[in-house]
Design a protein around this motif. Structure first.
Motif, mmCIF file in Angstrom:
data_model
loop_
_atom_site.group_PDB
_atom_site.id
_atom_site.type_symbol
_atom_site.label_atom_id
_atom_site.label_comp_id
_atom_site.label_asym_id
_atom_site.label_seq_id
_atom_site.Cartn_x
_atom_site.Cartn_y
_atom_site.Cartn_z
ATOM 1 N N PRO A 75 50.646 49.233 52.179
ATOM 2 C CA PRO A 75 50.827 48.379 53.355
ATOM 3 C C PRO A 75 51.499 47.066 52.942
ATOM 4 O O PRO A 75 51.281 46.565 51.836
ATOM 5 C CB PRO A 75 49.401 48.132 53.841
ATOM 6 N N GLN A 76 52.321 46.517 53.820
ATOM 7 C CA GLN A 76 53.078 45.311 53.506
ATOM 8 C C GLN A 76 52.172 44.154 53.071
ATOM 9 O O GLN A 76 52.495 43.438 52.125
ATOM 10 C CB GLN A 76 53.960 44.880 54.684
ATOM 11 N N ASN A 77 51.036 43.954 53.739
ATOM 12 C CA ASN A 77 50.140 42.868 53.337
ATOM 13 C C ASN A 77 49.628 43.056 51.914
ATOM 14 O O ASN A 77 49.477 42.096 51.173
ATOM 15 C CB ASN A 77 48.951 42.738 54.292
ATOM 16 N N ALA A 128 49.868 41.660 46.157
ATOM 17 C CA ALA A 128 50.182 42.089 44.794
ATOM 18 C C ALA A 128 51.287 41.239 44.178
ATOM 19 O O ALA A 128 51.254 40.930 42.988
ATOM 20 C CB ALA A 128 50.578 43.562 44.785
ATOM 21 N N GLU A 129 52.254 40.838 44.972
ATOM 22 C CA GLU A 129 53.320 39.974 44.460
ATOM 23 C C GLU A 129 52.797 38.579 44.130
ATOM 24 O O GLU A 129 53.382 37.877 43.315
ATOM 25 C CB GLU A 129 54.462 39.892 45.471
ATOM 26 N N PHE A 132 44.400 45.354 44.083
ATOM 27 C CA PHE A 132 43.584 46.540 44.316
ATOM 28 C C PHE A 132 42.105 46.224 44.128
ATOM 29 O O PHE A 132 41.256 46.702 44.878
ATOM 30 C CB PHE A 132 43.994 47.691 43.398
ATOM 31 N N HIS A 133 41.797 45.422 43.126
ATOM 32 C CA HIS A 133 40.401 45.030 42.908
ATOM 33 C C HIS A 133 39.872 44.253 44.117
ATOM 34 O O HIS A 133 38.770 44.524 44.600
ATOM 35 C CB HIS A 133 40.274 44.185 41.639
ATOM 36 N N LEU A 134 40.651 43.319 44.608
ATOM 37 C CA LEU A 134 40.247 42.515 45.764
ATOM 38 C C LEU A 134 39.970 43.411 46.966
ATOM 39 O O LEU A 134 38.912 43.336 47.589
ATOM 40 C CB LEU A 134 41.331 41.491 46.102
ATOM 41 N N VAL A 135 40.908 44.275 47.284
ATOM 42 C CA VAL A 135 40.763 45.150 48.452
ATOM 43 C C VAL A 135 39.559 46.076 48.283
ATOM 44 O O VAL A 135 38.835 46.347 49.238
ATOM 45 C CB VAL A 135 42.071 45.939 48.699
ATOM 46 N N GLY A 136 39.323 46.521 47.051
ATOM 47 C CA GLY A 136 38.182 47.392 46.794
ATOM 48 C C GLY A 136 36.838 46.711 46.977
ATOM 49 O O GLY A 136 35.828 47.370 47.200
ATOM 50 N N GLN A 137 36.799 45.390 46.903
ATOM 51 C CA GLN A 137 35.550 44.640 47.018
ATOM 52 C C GLN A 137 35.251 44.174 48.440
ATOM 53 O O GLN A 137 34.156 43.692 48.713
ATOM 54 C CB GLN A 137 35.590 43.415 46.103
ATOM 55 N N LYS A 196 46.317 30.512 44.325
ATOM 56 C CA LYS A 196 47.671 31.040 44.556
ATOM 57 C C LYS A 196 47.770 31.664 45.947
ATOM 58 O O LYS A 196 48.732 31.450 46.678
ATOM 59 C CB LYS A 196 48.032 32.103 43.515
ATOM 60 N N MET A 197 46.739 32.448 46.293
ATOM 61 C CA MET A 197 46.751 33.082 47.614
ATOM 62 C C MET A 197 46.668 32.049 48.724
ATOM 63 O O MET A 197 47.307 32.193 49.761
ATOM 64 C CB MET A 197 45.623 34.109 47.727
#
Length: 128
Positions: free
Chosen positions: A7-9, A14-15, A23-28, A72-73
């Motif tokens: 997905p674009q988000n 990731a960039e 992936f770690h963030l989304v998994g949590q 950063k985010m």
């Protein structure tokens, strides 16, 4: 092998912080159930990214990926609520692929049951 477009988000995240941390963030993060107009269910992940001046050490984002990456985010996405598809189909594909690879490498079904917390029937369904 299936190719699953991200997905674009998730690509944007990731960039910003790197693919593995994204992936770690989304998994949590918890999934939220949505019922679409035709009664189909879809699962989404919603992530509120605080503005840099509102980023605090107790924030969930900081706890998951650390202060530096959370900052950063916040510089890129600060003040936004990101909506990310759960990527369940992709997760299932890689889970099954991992089970198959370990079985092919000689890991017994009994050990796979322990590693993955699955029943014998489910492991066998994936393998055979």
């Amino acid at each position: 092998m299936h190719e699953y477009p991200l997905p674009q988000n998730l690509i944007d995240i990731a960039e910003t912080i790197g693919r593995s941390k994204a992936f770690h963030l989304v998994g949590q993060l918890p999934r939220t159930k949505q019922i679409k107009g035709d009664n189909r269910t879809r699962w989404r992940i919603y992530l509120h990214v605080p503005k840099p001046e509102n980023l605090k050490a107790h924030n969930r984002l900081v706890k998951i990926i650390g202060w530096e990456d959370a900052y950063k985010m916040s510089l890129i996405f600060g003040g936004e609520v990101l909506s990310i598809p759960s990527c369940k189909q992709m997760q299932t594909h890689f889970l099954y692929k991992g089970i198959r690879a370990q079985y092919d490498a000689g890991v017994s079904i009994e050990i796979l049951m322990i590693i993955f917390g699955m029943t014998r029937k489910n492991i066998q369904r994936i393998l055979f």
